[in-house]
Write a protein that holds these residues in place. Structure first.
Motif, PDB file in Angstrom:
ATOM      1  N   GLY A  92       7.861   1.232   5.946  1.00 27.47           N
ATOM      2  CA  GLY A  92       7.955   1.276   7.409  1.00 27.47           C
ATOM      3  C   GLY A  92       7.522   2.596   8.018  1.00 27.47           C
ATOM      4  N   HIS A  93       7.347   3.658   7.196  1.00 24.79           N
ATOM      5  CA  HIS A  93       6.903   4.929   7.802  1.00 24.79           C
ATOM      6  C   HIS A  93       5.447   4.864   8.257  1.00 24.79           C
ATOM      7  CE1 HIS A  93       6.087   6.624   3.483  1.00 24.79           C
ATOM      8  NE2 HIS A  93       4.994   6.073   3.963  1.00 24.79           N
ATOM      9  N   HIS A  94       4.759   3.765   7.951  1.00 30.47           N
ATOM     10  CA  HIS A  94       3.410   3.586   8.493  1.00 30.47           C
ATOM     11  C   HIS A  94       3.437   2.829   9.815  1.00 30.47           C
ATOM     12  CE1 HIS A  94       1.395   5.059   4.858  1.00 30.47           C
ATOM     13  NE2 HIS A  94       2.460   4.558   4.238  1.00 30.47           N
ATOM     14  N   LEU A  95       4.633   2.408  10.224  1.00 31.43           N
ATOM     15  CA  LEU A  95       4.747   1.562  11.414  1.00 31.43           C
ATOM     16  C   LEU A  95       5.603   2.185  12.506  1.00 31.43           C
ATOM     17  CD1 LEU A  95       4.272  -0.489   8.878  1.00 31.43           C
ATOM     18  CD2 LEU A  95       4.877  -2.215  10.526  1.00 31.43           C
ATOM     19  N   SER A 102       0.801  -1.222   0.000  1.00 29.74           N
ATOM     20  CA  SER A 102       0.000   0.000   0.000  1.00 29.74           C
ATOM     21  C   SER A 102       0.830   1.266   0.000  1.00 29.74           C
ATOM     22  CB  SER A 102      -0.984  -0.008   1.170  1.00 29.74           C
ATOM     23  OG  SER A 102      -1.935  -1.018   0.943  1.00 29.74           O
ATOM     24  N   HIS A 103       2.082   1.205   0.426  1.00 28.33           N
ATOM     25  CA  HIS A 103       2.853   2.417   0.172  1.00 28.33           C
ATOM     26  C   HIS A 103       3.162   2.567  -1.308  1.00 28.33           C
ATOM     27  CE1 HIS A 103       4.669   6.155   0.509  1.00 28.33           C
ATOM     28  NE2 HIS A 103       5.537   5.677  -0.350  1.00 28.33           N
ATOM     29  N   PRO A 104       3.784   1.557  -1.963  1.00 21.90           N
ATOM     30  CA  PRO A 104       3.938   1.698  -3.422  1.00 21.90           C
ATOM     31  C   PRO A 104       2.611   2.034  -4.100  1.00 21.90           C
ATOM     32  CG  PRO A 104       5.191  -0.189  -2.678  1.00 21.90           C
ATOM     33  CD  PRO A 104       4.432   0.312  -1.476  1.00 21.90           C
TER      34      PRO A 104
HETATM   35 CU   LIG Z   1       3.462   5.420   2.798  1.00 19.03          CU
END
Ligand SMILES: [Cu+2]
Ligand code: HEM
Length: 552
Positions: free
Chosen positions: A303-306, A254-256
């Motif tokens: 990882g910036h979502h975690l 979901s980031h890509p």
């Molecule tokens: Cu993201």
């Protein structure tokens, strides 16, 4: 393209009239008709997602219960997210404009695998049907992120929603493969990589992400469905599972995927900027390669979502720094678009109004993204309305603005009619104003500490929520306006002619609507797609095409 291509007599019927009857649409392999089918399907999904959004905003009009129960509210924001992301944002621009224009821009007869292309529409339709069936059964209440352990234990209908998104994933993969192969193998004579329209570059980069990342999403959605149905213990710590695993796998896609959503928008903007600044793209190569850069770096930032999931400080630091690179590539594009506009002979039209909105909102959204990727700030903003405002600035302010720019720019090409420019400008102003009124208050609310996904809130957040709901109403009204005048133009609009904007993009060298065969004579490419300067002094691209190039 060979200028003489313009004077070829088109005595073949256009793609809309070529064959009649419903069957000819259901079994079509024409990339243009497939594009139109995507237009109808994805904008219907957008309307459904918009309906959920309005219900959410009405509920939040007062601090306590307004029109629905807390349980219903949870379903509303989940379905809003699922529909908007999986049924609209991901498939829309590649499905509509990618299908319609990629082959035309490459001088090709169709995409590489026309049957597979039709299959992608049906996969979308099947996935959407399963998801809508799940919604009718009551829908899910997990949020579009399906975090465990809640998603594996909720009694709502999460499984059909997961399976719907799973099937739609295949549609996305198939489209990606098709576009990659088409770009590699079907470019017309003379169309070297460094002459390729920037739209194609960006769609190409998107396709790579679609092919590489979507399988991971498919896998994780299936795992959640399996865990929910059979209780395998993949995400359940009591049985040796790990709930954080889900977050890693989910965001690895979901980031890509946020770049699957924004790269096609950038694709559209590059075309529209050149066409209305009447200038060659400043820094063509930088804009082209930065698409690939975004696609590449996008794989290393999930990882910036975690940050607040118990991740080590070292990991958080690395993911934070890597996230900044995406900001750099995006800034390269913004710089080049702006430099292209500088001293351009700008024609202020409806598509251009959306470009202005896009540039402003993308910068704002991107900068708040960089702020969110700063760990020390994110621990405060995580799960507040600040995040909601950030990604809506990019998704609505960026992608939807670009979608609107594209639909206004290419409508005359796709359907051969002009819409009312006056109404289009009124709608653009309504939408841009409504957008600001909806989401700027959400930045403020988030910063004041209002959490996302909450049904009720303390009274001090009330005024800003009222402002946001008022803005959303205006925004919704703006979209309806666009729908109405575009549909009316099909019947009453002025006949557009082959090239009403005097654009140099290759797709404009066909009649409007394009011939079913695309090009009776394969075109030869002798100049770049954005070359406005290589014309003689004072020589403007003629706004009206030679009469023989217009469709009879
Ligand atoms: Cu993201
Ligand atoms: C350009 C297109 C972008 C899109 C479409 C986008 C989209 C999103 C979305 C959907 C979320 C919300 C995830 C959730 O549900 O919690 C999000 C969060 C986030 N975005 Fe972006 N973003 C973009 C750009 C950026 C950039 C350039 C950065 C950083 C340099 C960034 C950093 C972040 C961070 C750190 C979060 C997590 C915030 C949190 O949950 O606490 N984004 N973004």
């Amino acid at each position: 393209m060979n200028p003489s291509a313009n004077s070829v007599v088109y005595n073949t019927p256009n793609y809309l009239d070529a064959e009649g009857g419903v069957r000819s649409w259901l079994f079509t392999r024409d990339h243009k008709r497939i594009g139109v089918m995507y237009l109808v399907l994805t904008t219907s999904a957008f309307a459904l997602g918009g309906l959920f959004a309005m219900l959410i905003r009405i509920e939040l009009l007062t601090p306590g219960p307004t029109i629905m129960s807390a349980m219903t509210y949870n379903r509303m924001f989940t379905l809003h997210g699922v529909v908007m992301i999986f049924l609209f944002m991901v498939p829309a621009i590649p499905g509509i404009f990618g299908n319609f224009f990629l082959p035309l821009m490459l001088g090709a007869q169709d995409v590489a695998f026309p049957r597979l292309n039709l299959l992608s529409v049906y996969l979308y339709l099947v996935g959407a049907t399963i998801a809508v069936w799940g919604m009718i059964q009551g829908g899910a209440d997990t949020g579009w992120t399906f975090y465990a352990p809640y998603s594996t234990t909720t009694t709502t209908k999460v499984v059909p929603i997961l399976l719907g998104a799973f099937v739609i994933g295949f549609s996305s993969i198939v489209t990606g493969i098709n576009f990659i192969v088409t770009t590699h193998t079907m470019r017309g004579p003379g169309l070297t990589w460094d002459r390729m329209p920037l739209f194609v570059w960006s769609i190409y980069a998107t396709s790579i992400i679609q092919v590489l990342a979507t399988p991971v999403l498919g896998m994780v959605l299936l795992l959640v469905a399996i865990e929910h149905s059979f209780g395998f213990g993949i995400f359940d710590p009591a049985r040796g599972g790990d709930p954080i695993l889900l977050q890693h796998l989910f965001w690895f896609y979901s980031h890509p995927a946020v770049y699957i959503m924004v790269l096609p928008a950038m694709a559209v903007i590059s075309e529209v900027v050149c066409a209305f600044a009447r200038k060659n793209m400043f820094g063509y190569k930088a804009v082209a390669y930065s698409s690939l850069g975004i696609a590449f770096v996008g794989f290393f930032t999930w990882g910036h979502h975690l940050f607040t999931s118990g991740q080590s400080a070292f990991d958080a630091g690395i993911f934070g720094v890597l996230s900044m690179f995406v900001g750099i590539f995006t800034a390269i594009k913004v710089f080049n678009w702006t430099a292209t506009l500088y001293k351009g002979a700008i024609k202020f039209t409806a598509p251009f109004a959306y470009v202005c909105g896009f540039l402003f909102f993308l910068v704002f959204g991107g900068m708040t993204g960089v702020a969110l990727a700063t760990v020390s700030l994110d621990v405060h903003w995580q799960d507040t309305y600040f995040v909601v405002a950030h990604f809506h600035f990019i998704m609505v302010g960026g992608t939807i603005m670009a979608f609107l720019a594209g639909i206004h720019y290419w409508w005359p090409k796709m359907f051969g009619r002009m819409y009312s420019e006056g109404w289009a400008l009124v709608a653009a102003c309504t939408i841009i104003f409504g957008f600001n009124a909806t989401f700027i208050p959400q930045f403020l609310l988030g910063n004041m500490g209002m959490p996302r996904r909450y049904y009720s809130y303390p009274a001090q957040f009330w005024p800003l929520n009222v402002a946001s709901t008022a803005g959303a109403s205006l925004l919704g009204f703006g979209f309806l306006l666009v729908l109405v005048y575009l549909l009316l133009s099909l019947k009453y609009g002025r006949v557009a002619g082959a090239n009403p904007w005097g654009s140099r993009g290759f797709e404009w060298n066909t009649p409007s609507p394009p011939s079913a065969l695309n090009f009776p004579v394969p075109p030869v490419f002798t100049h770049g797609p954005h070359d406005y300067q290589d014309r003689g002094p004072g020589e403007e691209p003629s706004p009206t095409p030679p009469p023989e190039a217009q469709h009879a």
